[in-house]
Design a protein around this motif. Structure first.
Motif, PDB file in Angstrom:
ATOM      1  N   PRO A  10      71.607  33.618  31.865  1.00 37.20           N
ATOM      2  CA  PRO A  10      70.573  34.517  31.322  1.00 37.20           C
ATOM      3  C   PRO A  10      69.462  34.783  32.338  1.00 37.20           C
ATOM      4  O   PRO A  10      69.041  33.897  33.081  1.00 37.20           O
ATOM      5  CB  PRO A  10      70.053  33.758  30.105  1.00 37.20           C
ATOM      6  CG  PRO A  10      70.413  32.332  30.341  1.00 37.20           C
ATOM      7  CD  PRO A  10      71.693  32.358  31.119  1.00 37.20           C
ATOM      8  N   ARG A  11      69.014  36.009  32.360  1.00 40.92           N
ATOM      9  CA  ARG A  11      67.949  36.441  33.255  1.00 40.92           C
ATOM     10  C   ARG A  11      66.843  37.056  32.407  1.00 40.92           C
ATOM     11  O   ARG A  11      67.098  37.955  31.604  1.00 40.92           O
ATOM     12  CB  ARG A  11      68.496  37.463  34.246  1.00 40.92           C
ATOM     13  CG  ARG A  11      67.513  37.936  35.305  1.00 40.92           C
ATOM     14  CD  ARG A  11      68.179  38.981  36.174  1.00 40.92           C
ATOM     15  NE  ARG A  11      67.280  39.508  37.180  1.00 40.92           N
ATOM     16  CZ  ARG A  11      67.501  40.636  37.841  1.00 40.92           C
ATOM     17  NH1 ARG A  11      68.595  41.348  37.597  1.00 40.92           N
ATOM     18  NH2 ARG A  11      66.636  41.067  38.740  1.00 40.92           N
ATOM     19  N   GLY A  42      59.038  40.605  26.660  1.00 39.61           N
ATOM     20  CA  GLY A  42      60.157  39.962  27.332  1.00 39.61           C
ATOM     21  C   GLY A  42      61.486  40.344  26.741  1.00 39.61           C
ATOM     22  O   GLY A  42      61.600  40.630  25.548  1.00 39.61           O
ATOM     23  N   TRP A  43      62.510  40.384  27.568  1.00 41.36           N
ATOM     24  CA  TRP A  43      63.881  40.584  27.099  1.00 41.36           C
ATOM     25  C   TRP A  43      64.827  39.868  28.057  1.00 41.36           C
ATOM     26  O   TRP A  43      64.468  39.572  29.198  1.00 41.36           O
ATOM     27  CB  TRP A  43      64.228  42.061  26.959  1.00 41.36           C
ATOM     28  CG  TRP A  43      64.237  42.866  28.215  1.00 41.36           C
ATOM     29  CD1 TRP A  43      65.306  43.203  28.978  1.00 41.36           C
ATOM     30  CD2 TRP A  43      63.102  43.455  28.871  1.00 41.36           C
ATOM     31  NE1 TRP A  43      64.922  43.956  30.054  1.00 41.36           N
ATOM     32  CE2 TRP A  43      63.573  44.127  30.008  1.00 41.36           C
ATOM     33  CE3 TRP A  43      61.727  43.468  28.602  1.00 41.36           C
ATOM     34  CZ2 TRP A  43      62.731  44.805  30.884  1.00 41.36           C
ATOM     35  CZ3 TRP A  43      60.887  44.145  29.464  1.00 41.36           C
ATOM     36  CH2 TRP A  43      61.382  44.816  30.589  1.00 41.36           C
ATOM     37  N   VAL A  44      66.019  39.589  27.594  1.00 40.20           N
ATOM     38  CA  VAL A  44      66.979  38.768  28.338  1.00 40.20           C
ATOM     39  C   VAL A  44      68.281  39.537  28.499  1.00 40.20           C
ATOM     40  O   VAL A  44      68.723  40.226  27.579  1.00 40.20           O
ATOM     41  CB  VAL A  44      67.232  37.425  27.614  1.00 40.20           C
ATOM     42  CG1 VAL A  44      68.288  36.609  28.344  1.00 40.20           C
ATOM     43  CG2 VAL A  44      65.934  36.634  27.510  1.00 40.20           C
ATOM     44  N   ALA A  45      68.875  39.420  29.680  1.00 43.03           N
ATOM     45  CA  ALA A  45      70.183  40.025  29.945  1.00 43.03           C
ATOM     46  C   ALA A  45      70.947  39.091  30.873  1.00 43.03           C
ATOM     47  O   ALA A  45      70.337  38.352  31.660  1.00 43.03           O
ATOM     48  CB  ALA A  45      70.024  41.409  30.591  1.00 43.03           C
ATOM     49  N   ARG A  82      68.665  22.227  19.333  1.00 40.69           N
ATOM     50  CA  ARG A  82      69.400  21.143  19.978  1.00 40.69           C
ATOM     51  C   ARG A  82      69.344  21.324  21.490  1.00 40.69           C
ATOM     52  O   ARG A  82      68.819  22.320  21.998  1.00 40.69           O
ATOM     53  CB  ARG A  82      70.842  21.129  19.490  1.00 40.69           C
ATOM     54  CG  ARG A  82      70.974  20.999  17.965  1.00 40.69           C
ATOM     55  CD  ARG A  82      72.433  20.929  17.541  1.00 40.69           C
ATOM     56  NE  ARG A  82      72.558  20.864  16.092  1.00 40.69           N
ATOM     57  CZ  ARG A  82      72.749  21.909  15.302  1.00 40.69           C
ATOM     58  NH1 ARG A  82      72.854  23.133  15.854  1.00 40.69           N
ATOM     59  NH2 ARG A  82      72.846  21.768  14.000  1.00 40.69           N
ATOM     60  N   SER A  83      69.909  20.389  22.233  1.00 44.68           N
ATOM     61  CA  SER A  83      69.847  20.446  23.693  1.00 44.68           C
ATOM     62  C   SER A  83      70.587  21.647  24.264  1.00 44.68           C
ATOM     63  O   SER A  83      70.297  22.093  25.377  1.00 44.68           O
ATOM     64  CB  SER A  83      70.393  19.151  24.300  1.00 44.68           C
ATOM     65  OG  SER A  83      71.726  18.917  23.862  1.00 44.68           O
ATOM     66  N   ASP A  84      71.553  22.202  23.522  1.00 47.13           N
ATOM     67  CA  ASP A  84      72.264  23.387  23.989  1.00 47.13           C
ATOM     68  C   ASP A  84      71.622  24.677  23.468  1.00 47.13           C
ATOM     69  O   ASP A  84      72.209  25.750  23.544  1.00 47.13           O
ATOM     70  CB  ASP A  84      73.738  23.341  23.574  1.00 47.13           C
ATOM     71  CG  ASP A  84      73.916  23.327  22.057  1.00 47.13           C
ATOM     72  OD1 ASP A  84      72.901  23.290  21.316  1.00 47.13           O
ATOM     73  OD2 ASP A  84      75.079  23.359  21.601  1.00 47.13           O
ATOM     74  N   TYR A  85      70.423  24.552  22.904  1.00 45.26           N
ATOM     75  CA  TYR A  85      69.623  25.666  22.403  1.00 45.26           C
ATOM     76  C   TYR A  85      70.185  26.293  21.127  1.00 45.26           C
ATOM     77  O   TYR A  85      69.782  27.386  20.737  1.00 45.26           O
ATOM     78  CB  TYR A  85      69.428  26.754  23.474  1.00 45.26           C
ATOM     79  CG  TYR A  85      68.699  26.225  24.696  1.00 45.26           C
ATOM     80  CD1 TYR A  85      67.318  26.151  24.714  1.00 45.26           C
ATOM     81  CD2 TYR A  85      69.412  25.780  25.799  1.00 45.26           C
ATOM     82  CE1 TYR A  85      66.637  25.650  25.818  1.00 45.26           C
ATOM     83  CE2 TYR A  85      68.757  25.275  26.904  1.00 45.26           C
ATOM     84  CZ  TYR A  85      67.370  25.204  26.906  1.00 45.26           C
ATOM     85  OH  TYR A  85      66.717  24.697  28.001  1.00 45.26           O
ATOM     86  N   VAL A 113      63.958  31.618  25.409  1.00 45.95           N
ATOM     87  CA  VAL A 113      63.470  30.286  25.784  1.00 45.95           C
ATOM     88  C   VAL A 113      64.373  29.675  26.852  1.00 45.95           C
ATOM     89  O   VAL A 113      63.890  29.135  27.852  1.00 45.95           O
ATOM     90  CB  VAL A 113      63.408  29.384  24.541  1.00 45.95           C
ATOM     91  CG1 VAL A 113      63.179  27.927  24.948  1.00 45.95           C
ATOM     92  CG2 VAL A 113      62.304  29.852  23.610  1.00 45.95           C
ATOM     93  N   ARG A 114      65.662  29.769  26.660  1.00 51.18           N
ATOM     94  CA  ARG A 114      66.586  29.185  27.639  1.00 51.18           C
ATOM     95  C   ARG A 114      66.415  29.827  29.016  1.00 51.18           C
ATOM     96  O   ARG A 114      66.439  29.145  30.041  1.00 51.18           O
ATOM     97  CB  ARG A 114      68.018  29.358  27.161  1.00 51.18           C
ATOM     98  CG  ARG A 114      69.047  28.763  28.106  1.00 51.18           C
ATOM     99  CD  ARG A 114      70.452  28.828  27.539  1.00 51.18           C
ATOM    100  NE  ARG A 114      71.394  28.148  28.418  1.00 51.18           N
ATOM    101  CZ  ARG A 114      72.685  27.970  28.117  1.00 51.18           C
ATOM    102  NH1 ARG A 114      73.163  28.421  26.969  1.00 51.18           N
ATOM    103  NH2 ARG A 114      73.475  27.331  28.958  1.00 51.18           N
ATOM    104  N   ALA A 115      66.234  31.162  29.038  1.00 51.71           N
ATOM    105  CA  ALA A 115      66.096  31.861  30.322  1.00 51.71           C
ATOM    106  C   ALA A 115      64.860  31.384  31.081  1.00 51.71           C
ATOM    107  O   ALA A 115      64.905  31.193  32.303  1.00 51.71           O
ATOM    108  CB  ALA A 115      66.023  33.365  30.089  1.00 51.71           C
TER     109      ALA A 115
END
Length: 723
Positions: free
Chosen positions: A407-408, A417-420, A514-517, A656-658
């Motif tokens: 993810p970026r 914000g947005w993710v791709a 969780r830890s894997d989001y 969040v992950r990105a």
């Protein structure tokens, strides 16, 4: 006016301008002032306390009144924070139990019974139709009476206020710092610069104003007092016209130009003429903003001023009546022809554009010889590129080591914000490593070489503020990507908002991942309790202001990732309400106290972004069991109404992950470069005062530093970034 300026200085510098007044016996009043400050998490430095003690009591009281109002607002204590459940966090009911309680009250009310029965018969019930739902059922004073007093803790926040210079000197210094900033300012700081520029336009000026938005604000003030304008591009004039029209000087949003008075029209046209006469190639800058220049020309009437023919050329280019090929159009043609070497030769004359195109040039290069040419050109022009751009590219390159498809995150200037997925092919490792080494060497050369470097360890993981828009105005707020420790047993989020004209409902929620989001659970108005947490209850309107809270017992929370968020369920956006802010508090397990206690506030951040879902920060439990915060400052689009944590959990998790997985350049990186040339590097232990001047870098200025020391804190961390 002096009061407003003094408050501005306190907010930015944590210094109180040198108190004025007659000599006297003010020691008792000064101690009372210090005690009042302690209740909101502040204190007077020893030097400032001594200075106040030598003034008259009236002088101390005047200083105290001005200061207390300012610091209370900094901590969020200038408003009343009520909670829907009067004894929150105790006795928060189960969600369905609470809803049934509201239904029972409604059925017992003659005015609402019939409506509720009709809804129940149809099989659906609108909670807002229940008199007991969403509106405070007690007064603020009744809530205070139901709460135990806060027990003082050594872990409570203490922010020291230092003795400043005379108000005029402090205002001038702050003006020079903001106007001469090497990085763009946030919206609030840009507004403060406008206030300061109106007072300082005829006084000392910074050596240069590298950020164009800052220059527009300064030029607006200079025009008002008849001073020469600071212009070197035609876009500087466009930005000034936006400032004069009350529009967006960043040029991200369109501006409706006002009808300018004749003296202003003459000044703008003369400025355009002078810029183009000195360098006709500046006409190429018109293309990026053609439509805006057309609209501006309609307001300036350049045909009425034949003595400025070069200004008329600007609008002729905008209308397509005159040709002025831009570098961007020439670059596009060369790349369409796969002429990478030609593109490199062209961009060598525009170092900033070359740096911004590095990734693309390396990816489209046909062979190693072309990539070598790209790298060689970048190394050659690096000293001519602003430090902010060099550091941005350096941060970009270290994140290009990751595999494609990850993810970026994209964030615009207004926090949206947005993710791709990152679908770009990788940059060859050898080329990337050569560039990284060259940029590190360039930064090492530009950074100061302090004799003694004194460091607060807590500042090392703060992200370098490459833009003021990567953070928000407030107290204890760190730039996006920064990491800070969370030390406390109870973590409590809060949001406050006050509607302007129409009913507005903000919902504070927390997504537990969780830890894997993936989603574990959440806390919100639809889930008032979860493992280790309680929600203070839903408030659905805020004509007089409203607050919501979430309390977490960190030793009981099973999810390793906690994402607080503010969802706009109905009504006005974050930029429309009269006021809105988010923050968090930390408490020891037995401290008790009101739902909102200012001296336990660790962060208070203004909510002023574009989007219907705000993500200020994420909390993570590390492998050793300790909790930390990573700062987000993101706003997601959401939907026009009824945003809920249940509905946006996937988009929130991706964003969040990105950010969490992105590697940001931090103060640690700059310290590593400076340490090579520093005589001594020490970590500040909070007690031992150095006996000679140092360069101190930390979150807050410590007391007792020797005179002539250079002090870098969160308030002026941008000053470390080279020009």
């Amino acid at each position: 006016m002096a009061h407003d300026l003094a408050s501005l200085v306190i907010r930015h510098t944590h210094r109180i301008p040198f108190p004025q007044g007659s000599a006297g016996e003010g020691a008792a009043a000064a101690r009372q002032f210090d005690a009042a400050l302690a209740s909101v998490g502040f204190k007077l430095s020893a030097e400032l306390l001594q200075q106040l003690s030598g003034l008259s009591e009236d002088a101390v009281v005047r200083t105290a009144e001005r200061t207390l109002g300012t610091v209370s607002e900094m901590a969020g204590d200038h408003v009343r924070h009520n909670a829907y459940f009067i004894d929150f966090p105790a006795n928060v009911p189960d969600t369905e139990e609470f809803w049934m309680r509201c239904v029972a009250k409604a059925l017992g009310d003659d005015t609402s019974r019939e409506n509720v029965l009709t809804q129940l018969a149809r099989g659906a019930l609108n909670l807002l139709s229940l008199p007991a739902y969403g509106r405070y059922q007690h007064t603020y004073e009744e809530m205070l009476a139901a709460q135990d007093e806060l027990i003082a803790s050594a872990g409570d926040r203490v922010t020291v206020l230092h003795l400043g210079r005379d108000l005029d000197d402090e205002v001038t210094d702050l003006y020079l710092a903001l106007a001469g900033s090497t990085t763009p300012l946030g919206e609030d700081h840009l507004g403060d610069l406008k206030t300061l520029a109106g007072r300082c336009a005829l006084g000392p000026q910074p050596e240069s104003i590298p950020v164009r938005e800052n220059r527009a604000v300064v030029n607006e003030a200079r025009l008002a007092v008849g001073a020469d304008l600071l212009l070197d591009t035609v876009v500087d004039v466009l930005r000034l016209a936006c400032a004069l029209s009350g529009g967006d000087v960043t040029l991200q949003e369109p501006t409706r130009f006002r009808a300018f008075p004749r003296p202003v029209r003459r000044a703008l046209l003369a400025g355009l003429d002078a810029v183009v006469a000195a360098n006709p190639t500046k006409l190429t800058d018109v293309h990026a903003y053609r439509e805006r220049f057309k609209r501006l020309g309609e307001r300036l009437h350049p045909h009425e001023y034949p003595r400025w023919p070069h200004a008329a050329d600007v609008f002729a280019v905008a209308r397509g009546e005159r040709d002025a090929r831009s570098i961007d159009s020439r670059l596009e043609k060369l790349l369409d022809e796969s002429d990478v070497l030609g593109a490199v030769r062209l961009l060598t004359s525009a170092p900033g554009k070359l740096f911004r195109a590095l990734d693309h040039l390396l990816r489209v290069a046909a062979d190693q010889a072309e990539r070598d040419a790209v790298v060689a050109a970048a190394v050659q022009v690096a000293p001519e590129v602003s430090g902010r751009v060099v550091l941005s590219v350096r941060e970009h390159l270290q994140n290009r080591e990751r595999e494609s498809g990850k993810p970026r995150v994209f964030v615009n200037r207004r926090g949206r914000g947005w993710v791709a997925p990152d679908v770009r092919p990788p940059i060859p490792a050898a080329d990337r490593d050569r560039l990284v080494a060259a940029l590190d060497a360039d930064m090492r050369r530009r950074l100061p070489a302090p004799a003694r470097l004194l460091l607060d360890p807590d500042v090392l993981d703060v992200a370098i503020p490459l833009s003021g828009r990567a953070t928000a105005a407030g107290l204890g707020v760190l730039p996006r990507g920064s990491i800070s420790a969370v030390d406390g047993e109870q973590l409590r989020f809060f949001v406050y908002w006050k509607e302007t004209e129409r009913r507005t409902d903000y919902d504070l929620s927390a997504l537990l991942l969780r830890s894997d989001y993936s989603t574990d659970s959440w806390l919100s108005y639809t889930s008032l309790t979860a493992v280790g947490g309680e929600h203070s209850g839903d408030v659905t309107e805020a004509p007089d202001g409203a607050s919501e809270f979430i309390n977490l017992s960190l030793d009981r929370v099973r999810s390793p990732v906690v994402v607080p968020q503010v969802n706009i369920y109905a009504g006005e956006g974050f930029e429309e309400v009269a006021e809105s802010f988010f923050g968090f508090m930390l408490r020891d397990g037995e401290q008790r106290g009101r739902p909102f206690e200012p001296r336990t506030v660790r962060m208070k951040s203004e909510l002023r972004g574009v989007g219907r879902v705000a993500l200020p920060v994420v909390f993570r439990r590390e492998g050793d069991g300790r909790w930390g915060a990573k700062w987000l400052h993101l706003y997601l689009r959401g939907v026009s109404s009824a945003n809920r944590v249940e509905e946006n959990r996937i988009s929130v998790s991706k964003a969040v992950r990105a950010v969490v997985e992105r590697e940001y350049l931090t103060v640690r990186y700059l310290i590593d470069l400076m340490s090579d040339r520093a005589t001594a590097v020490e970590l500040w232990d909070g007690e031992r005062v150095p006996d000679e001047p140092v360069m101190y870098i930390g979150l807050e200025r410590p007391e007792g530093l020797p005179p002539d020391s250079t002090v870098i804190t969160l308030d002026n961390l941008r000053d470390v970034i080279p020009r």
